[in-house]
Each structure stands twice: as C-alpha cells, then as structure tokens.
Enzyme design. Structure first.
Site, PDB file in Angstrom:
ATOM      1  CE  LYS A  22      -2.645   2.801   3.225  1.00 59.71           C
ATOM      2  NZ  LYS A  22      -1.591   3.645   3.794  1.00 59.71           N
ATOM      3  CG  ASN A  23       2.280   2.905   3.545  1.00 52.17           C
ATOM      4  OD1 ASN A  23       1.110   3.227   3.285  1.00 52.17           O
ATOM      5  ND2 ASN A  23       2.710   2.743   4.774  1.00 52.17           N
ATOM      6  NE  ARG A  96      -0.392  12.492   6.839  1.00 48.94           N
ATOM      7  CZ  ARG A  96      -0.782  13.654   7.355  1.00 48.94           C
ATOM      8  NH1 ARG A  96      -2.055  13.938   7.508  1.00 48.94           N
ATOM      9  NH2 ARG A  96       0.097  14.537   7.714  1.00 48.94           N
ATOM     10  CB  CYS A 120      -4.503   6.698  10.294  1.00 48.36           C
ATOM     11  SG  CYS A 120      -4.988   5.270   9.328  1.00 48.36           S
ATOM     12  NE  ARG A 125      -0.254  10.982   9.987  1.00 50.52           N
ATOM     13  CZ  ARG A 125      -0.583   9.930   9.233  1.00 50.52           C
ATOM     14  NH1 ARG A 125      -1.822   9.493   9.223  1.00 50.52           N
ATOM     15  NH2 ARG A 125       0.331   9.319   8.491  1.00 50.52           N
ATOM     16  N   PRO A 126       2.398  16.693  11.706  1.00 46.15           N
ATOM     17  CG  PRO A 126       4.370  17.167  12.855  1.00 46.15           C
ATOM     18  CD  PRO A 126       3.184  16.266  12.865  1.00 46.15           C
ATOM     19  CB  ILE A 127       3.292  18.498   6.368  1.00 46.13           C
ATOM     20  CG1 ILE A 127       2.550  19.834   6.330  1.00 46.13           C
ATOM     21  CG2 ILE A 127       2.311  17.355   6.438  1.00 46.13           C
ATOM     22  CD1 ILE A 127       1.834  20.063   4.995  1.00 46.13           C
ATOM     23  CG  ASP A 128       7.911  20.212  10.671  1.00 44.72           C
ATOM     24  OD1 ASP A 128       7.109  19.271  10.843  1.00 44.72           O
ATOM     25  OD2 ASP A 128       9.061  20.210  11.127  1.00 44.72           O
ATOM     26  CD  GLN A 129      11.712  18.390   9.234  1.00 44.76           C
ATOM     27  OE1 GLN A 129      12.773  18.401   8.606  1.00 44.76           O
ATOM     28  NE2 GLN A 129      11.440  19.288  10.162  1.00 44.76           N
ATOM     29  CG  ASP A 310       2.072   1.760   9.649  1.00 40.69           C
ATOM     30  OD1 ASP A 310       1.871   2.616  10.530  1.00 40.69           O
ATOM     31  OD2 ASP A 310       2.152   2.049   8.435  1.00 40.69           O
ATOM     32  NE  ARG A 403      -7.294   5.217   4.320  1.00 41.38           N
ATOM     33  CZ  ARG A 403      -6.394   5.623   5.217  1.00 41.38           C
ATOM     34  NH1 ARG A 403      -6.759   5.843   6.446  1.00 41.38           N
ATOM     35  NH2 ARG A 403      -5.151   5.818   4.890  1.00 41.38           N
TER      36      ARG A 403
HETATM   37  C1  UD1 Z   1       3.947   6.965   6.812  1.00 34.86           C
HETATM   38  C2  UD1 Z   1       2.921   5.873   6.618  1.00 34.86           C
HETATM   39  C3  UD1 Z   1       2.308   5.511   7.970  1.00 34.86           C
HETATM   40  C4  UD1 Z   1       3.391   5.128   8.960  1.00 34.86           C
HETATM   41  C5  UD1 Z   1       4.483   6.200   9.022  1.00 34.86           C
HETATM   42  C6  UD1 Z   1       5.690   5.784   9.861  1.00 34.86           C
HETATM   43  C7  UD1 Z   1       2.098   6.354   4.386  1.00 34.86           C
HETATM   44  C8  UD1 Z   1       0.960   6.823   3.544  1.00 34.86           C
HETATM   45  N1  UD1 Z   1       1.897   6.369   5.712  1.00 34.86           N
HETATM   46  O1  UD1 Z   1       3.257   8.092   7.342  1.00 34.86           O
HETATM   47  O2  UD1 Z   1       1.451   4.417   7.761  1.00 34.86           O
HETATM   48  O3  UD1 Z   1       2.836   5.017  10.245  1.00 34.86           O
HETATM   49  O4  UD1 Z   1       4.960   6.488   7.697  1.00 34.86           O
HETATM   50  O5  UD1 Z   1       6.239   4.592   9.371  1.00 34.86           O
HETATM   51  O6  UD1 Z   1       3.140   5.953   3.893  1.00 34.86           O
HETATM   52  N2  UD1 Z   1       6.955  14.316  11.266  1.00 34.86           N
HETATM   53  C9  UD1 Z   1       7.290  15.622  11.558  1.00 34.86           C
HETATM   54  N3  UD1 Z   1       7.310  16.515  10.521  1.00 34.86           N
HETATM   55  C10 UD1 Z   1       7.029  16.168   9.235  1.00 34.86           C
HETATM   56  C11 UD1 Z   1       6.681  14.818   8.946  1.00 34.86           C
HETATM   57  C12 UD1 Z   1       6.654  13.913   9.989  1.00 34.86           C
HETATM   58  O7  UD1 Z   1       7.555  15.972  12.708  1.00 34.86           O
HETATM   59  O8  UD1 Z   1       7.078  17.033   8.348  1.00 34.86           O
HETATM   60  C13 UD1 Z   1       6.914  13.318  12.361  1.00 34.86           C
HETATM   61  C14 UD1 Z   1       5.519  12.704  12.577  1.00 34.86           C
HETATM   62  O9  UD1 Z   1       4.733  13.492  13.435  1.00 34.86           O
HETATM   63  C15 UD1 Z   1       5.867  11.351  13.175  1.00 34.86           C
HETATM   64  C16 UD1 Z   1       7.208  10.985  12.497  1.00 34.86           C
HETATM   65  O10 UD1 Z   1       7.738  12.217  11.991  1.00 34.86           O
HETATM   66  O11 UD1 Z   1       6.092  11.502  14.567  1.00 34.86           O
HETATM   67  C17 UD1 Z   1       7.091  10.002  11.370  1.00 34.86           C
HETATM   68  O12 UD1 Z   1       6.182  10.508  10.399  1.00 34.86           O
HETATM   69  P1  UD1 Z   1       6.289  10.095   8.864  1.00 34.86           P
HETATM   70  O13 UD1 Z   1       7.382   9.078   8.701  1.00 34.86           O
HETATM   71  O14 UD1 Z   1       6.337  11.321   8.042  1.00 34.86           O
HETATM   72  O15 UD1 Z   1       4.894   9.390   8.619  1.00 34.86           O
HETATM   73  P2  UD1 Z   1       3.945   9.517   7.345  1.00 34.86           P
HETATM   74  O16 UD1 Z   1       4.773   9.640   6.122  1.00 34.86           O
HETATM   75  O17 UD1 Z   1       2.873  10.520   7.612  1.00 34.86           O
END
Ligand code: UD1
Length: 435
Positions: A22-23, A96, A120, A125-129, A310, A403
């Site tokens: 899936k991912n 997502r 989920c 779930r921040p996207i700052d990075q 996961d 999903r």
């Molecule tokens: C993806 C997977 C999700 C899995 C996760 C971790 C998909 C669609 N989803 O989610 O199933 O649980 O990887 O293996 O592939 N973070 C920040 N800033 C950012 C991005 C992330 O602080 O900009 C933090 C998040 O809050 C979290 C950690 O980094 O604590 C990991 O997040 P991330 O690896 O980005 O998860 P996703 O890509 O959202």
C-alpha cells in the site's frame, strides 16, 4: 453500514498470498504524474486508497487503463492541471498520500495546489519537513484555510542539500519526487529507509530518473529533464504480511504467507519468535505456526529497520493473551496511536496506557464484543483480537480497514476463519413521527 462479524476461537490453516505494498502504491501513483508516456504498474493492491488516487489522476486528465485486478497502465502525458479542483477535495482530504501530489505537480509544472491531507488520526501529523525540503528546492509554500500552495520561485526547482530534522517517510518521498527533474543535484540527509522508499526510487529510476542511496540515510538525486514510460512491479506489502503472521500468533494454527520479501519482515519475525511463534523463512514466503502458549514480550516502534509502528496495534492484540506483563512503546507517533486500546479492553483485555507505553497484563482469553476500527491498523488489530476471542465480535467502521487491506475477509475465510462482512442499514433517526 458495513460491519465484520467474527466467530472467534478457530485456529488458522492454509496459505495467504500477499498483495502489493500500500505505502509504495500510494507514493508511486502520484509520482507517475512526472512520467511522459505510458507507465505500467504491476502488483498494485486493490484497496480504496489506490482507487482514490487513480480517480484523482483520471480527473486531472490522465488515461487510466485497468489491465487486470493488479495491473494498471497510466498515461499522464497530457495532464495540464497544476491544482486539484474542488470536485476532488473530498478525496484528497480522505487520504494521507494526497500530499505527494504536491511534490509531483511542483516537479512537473513548477506549481501545485491541493487540500491538506487526511488519513489515519494518530494525533498531530505535522508536515514541516515536507515544507522545509520543498522550500529548499526553490518553492514558496503556504498553508492557509486547509490548503497547501507551492510555487517554484523562478518557475522550476533547483537541487540542494537538505537535512531532515526528523526521519519522515512522507517528507523523504515528497522531496524525492519533486527533485527528480530539479536542475542539478539534490542530497537529502537523514532520510527514512523503509522498503517503500527503495521501491519508489527503483520505480523512478526505471522511468529514467537518477536516484541513488535509497535504503541508506542519504539519498542523492541528479535531476533529469523528463521521465519516460516503462513497466514496474511493486514490492509486496510488509505490513499486510505481518498482520497475517500476527493473526496466527493470536488464533493459533499454521499458515504459509507467500509472495513476500522475508528480509522486510525480519523485525516482525524475530519478535514473534521471542513470543514462542515458529517462523521459518523461504525464498519468497514464511511459514508461521503457533501451537504452544504465547510468551510475553516488550516492543518499541522505530523507523525501519526498527519495529514498524504500523504493526504496533496488531502486536498489542496478540500480547493480550500472553501470560505476564508486556510493554509496547510507541516512539514514532504520540500516544494518540493507542486509542484502540479501549476497544481491546471491551473484549476483556487488561491494558493501561501511560505516556507513550501500553502495559498489557495477559489474560487467559478475550471475549467477543462490538468494537470499532479507530483507524486502518487499529482495525486490523480488532480483526486479530476477534479471531482469537471466544464468541462473536462485531467490528464497525470497517471502511478504515478497506483503505489498506485487499479482500481481508476473503483471505481470512480461505484460512478457515469464520468472518463475514454484513451490510446493515443505519438506524433511522428517531423524531416525533417515529412509529
Ligand atoms: C507513513 C505511513 C504511515 C506510517 C508512518 C511511519 C504512508 C501513507 N503512511 O506516514 O502508515 O505510520 O509512515 O512509518 O506511507 N513528522 C514531523 N514533521 C514532518 C513529517 C513527519 O515531525 O514534516 C513526524 C511525525 O509526526 C511522526 C514521524 O515524523 O512523529 C514520522 O512521520 P512520517 O514518517 O512522516 O509518517 P507519514 O509519512 O505521515
């Protein structure tokens, strides 16, 4: 409203074939927007998240041709839209991975606009990075009123060195997609190393990109003018495989999990072995068997190659019936990822959550109850608990499960489980005229 009804307490036997990851699929489908020409994807999972993304691409003007249940030909050559139109907002808000459309559109058109993603709910779930990386490549990124807008300052992106402050699967993927056609060289440091990151890099390279280092913590990308068509088969789903392995651990029995890459399952296999589950690796399968009592274990989630977050809910479900105390610590997400614990406790589990850890006091057996799928993997944990429990379990909100799991009911039925999906009409709202 669809529900799963499980008559539990029956050991599992037989073989289950694992679908495509899936991912990987939810990253590769948006990345196909970068490709000029026909892109054939094989081993695609038949789940609602991939269906949603294919619908979005179709709406944007891509030609989508389903060859069979797991093979699609995508042609995005004539797509010209650099924003997601309002008719699609419902869909982009649902999943997502819709945020990968930002990286893909920005890379292809120098502009992108879509809604904030859904997916989920594990807390914030921040996207700052993602923003940090895309900004470094030369884009102005703004978040406002639930939308993300990105514009390349001089019309296209430029390669840069980017250090991720947090290991993020999503940010690694988004930046990688955007950078494949950026001018010059991009180096992304402290990246995620999950198998689907490597799969995305292999996909992009087979379409003409120059991405190196995926699977290590530094990815180097030399920008190319344009990607060309080609054919690519996705890797099998590590988490789907782990879910069936956990189900046998919980319900007992002996199964063969096929069409997998055993290396991707090492963290899960060794934890199950510690819990007194036999796991024997073949070239592209594992044999999993549990006929003795479970042993308790402690688990801490980490980015790959650590124990996958996961698989955290599914393993907690297994440990409910392991004598003694087990501690499961969530170190990737917040304790918001333990919401499902209240549902397991309705089935007779003894679990307390404190900070980032769940303390599980093993019980002799679980008892069927009506529970809900709080999210995708939490839903899988409910299925596992239901299969192990005595009596009848009803699981509500199964849309979450669908999903990410292809035909989970059919696959478990083929293993001898008594599980079915029923469609019950929702109760009518009671008003003054109600009879
Ligand atoms: C993806 C997977 C999700 C899995 C996760 C971790 C998909 C669609 N989803 O989610 O199933 O649980 O990887 O293996 O592939 N973070 C920040 N800033 C950012 C991005 C992330 O602080 O900009 C933090 C998040 O809050 C979290 C950690 O980094 O604590 C990991 O997040 P991330 O690896 O980005 O998860 P996703 O890509 O959202």
């Amino acid at each position: 409203m669809e529900k799963y009804v499980i008559h539990g307490g029956k050991p599992l036997h037989g073989e289950v074939e694992i679908s495509g990851a899936k991912n990987a699929a939810v990253a590769i489908i948006p990345a196909a927007l970068m490709v000029h020409g026909v892109c054939r994807l094989e081993n695609l999972p038949e789940i609602s998240d991939t269906d949603t993304l294919l619908r979005i691409l179709t709406y944007l003007g891509a030609k989508v041709n389903m060859i069979n249940r797991s093979t699609v030909e995508l042609d995005c050559t004539h797509v010209q839209m650099d924003l997601i139109p309002d008719q699609m907002w419902d869909m982009t808000r649902r999943i997502r991975a819709s945020y990968y459309l930002i990286g893909a559109m920005l890379g292809r058109f120098g502009r992108a606009r879509t809604t904030m993603p859904g997916g989920c709910n594990f807390g914030i779930r921040p996207i700052d990075q993602h923003i940090k990386g895309l900004t470094a490549l030369g884009a102005d990124v703004t978040l406002s009123g639930g939308f993300i807008c990105a514009n390349a300052r001089d019309g296209h992106l430029h390669g840069r060195t980017i250090y991720l402050d947090k290991v993020s699967v999503g940010a690694t993927i988004n930046i990688m997609i955007a950078a494949v056609t950026a001018e010059g060289r991009t180096v992304i440091e402290n990246v995620a190393r999950e198998p689907h990151i490597v799969d995305l890099a292999n996909f992009l390279n087979s379409m003409g990109a120059d991405v190196r280092g995926a699977g290590t913590d530094v990815i180097k990308i030399r920008g190319v003018k344009q990607l060309h068509g080609g054919s690519y088969a996705l890797i099998p789903d590590q988490i789907e495989a782990g879910t069936y392995m956990a189900a046998v651990a919980a319900a007992g029995g002996s199964i063969r999990v096929s069409n997998i890459i055993p290396k991707h399952l090492e963290g899960i296999s060794s934890k199950l072995q510690e819990m007194n589950v036999e796991v024997e690796e073949g070239d592209d399968y594992v044999l999993v068997r549990r006929d003795g009592p479970l042993h308790n274990a402690n688990i801490k989630t980490k980015p790959y190659p650590g124990f996958p977050t996961d698989m955290q809910p599914q393993m907690t479900a297994v440990l409910c019936c392991a004598p003694g105390v087990s501690v499961v610590t969530e170190a990737v997400w917040s304790s918001g990822r333990f919401k499902y614990v209240a549902e397991l406790n309705k089935m007779g589990a003894h679990i307390e959550v404190e900070d980032q850890s769940a303390f599980i006091q093993g019980v002799d057996s679980l008892t069927g109850a009506t529970v809900r799928a709080c999210d995708l993997r939490a839903g899988a944990a409910m299925v596992i608990a239901g299969l192990a429990a005595q009596g009848v379990t009803q699981i509500e909100d199964v849309l979450y499960i669908e999903r990410g799991y292809q035909d989970i009911v059919g696959k478990f039925r083929a293993l001898g489980a008594d599980i079915r999906c029923i469609d019950e009409p929702e109760e009518p709202a009671r008003g003054w005229n109600a009879g």
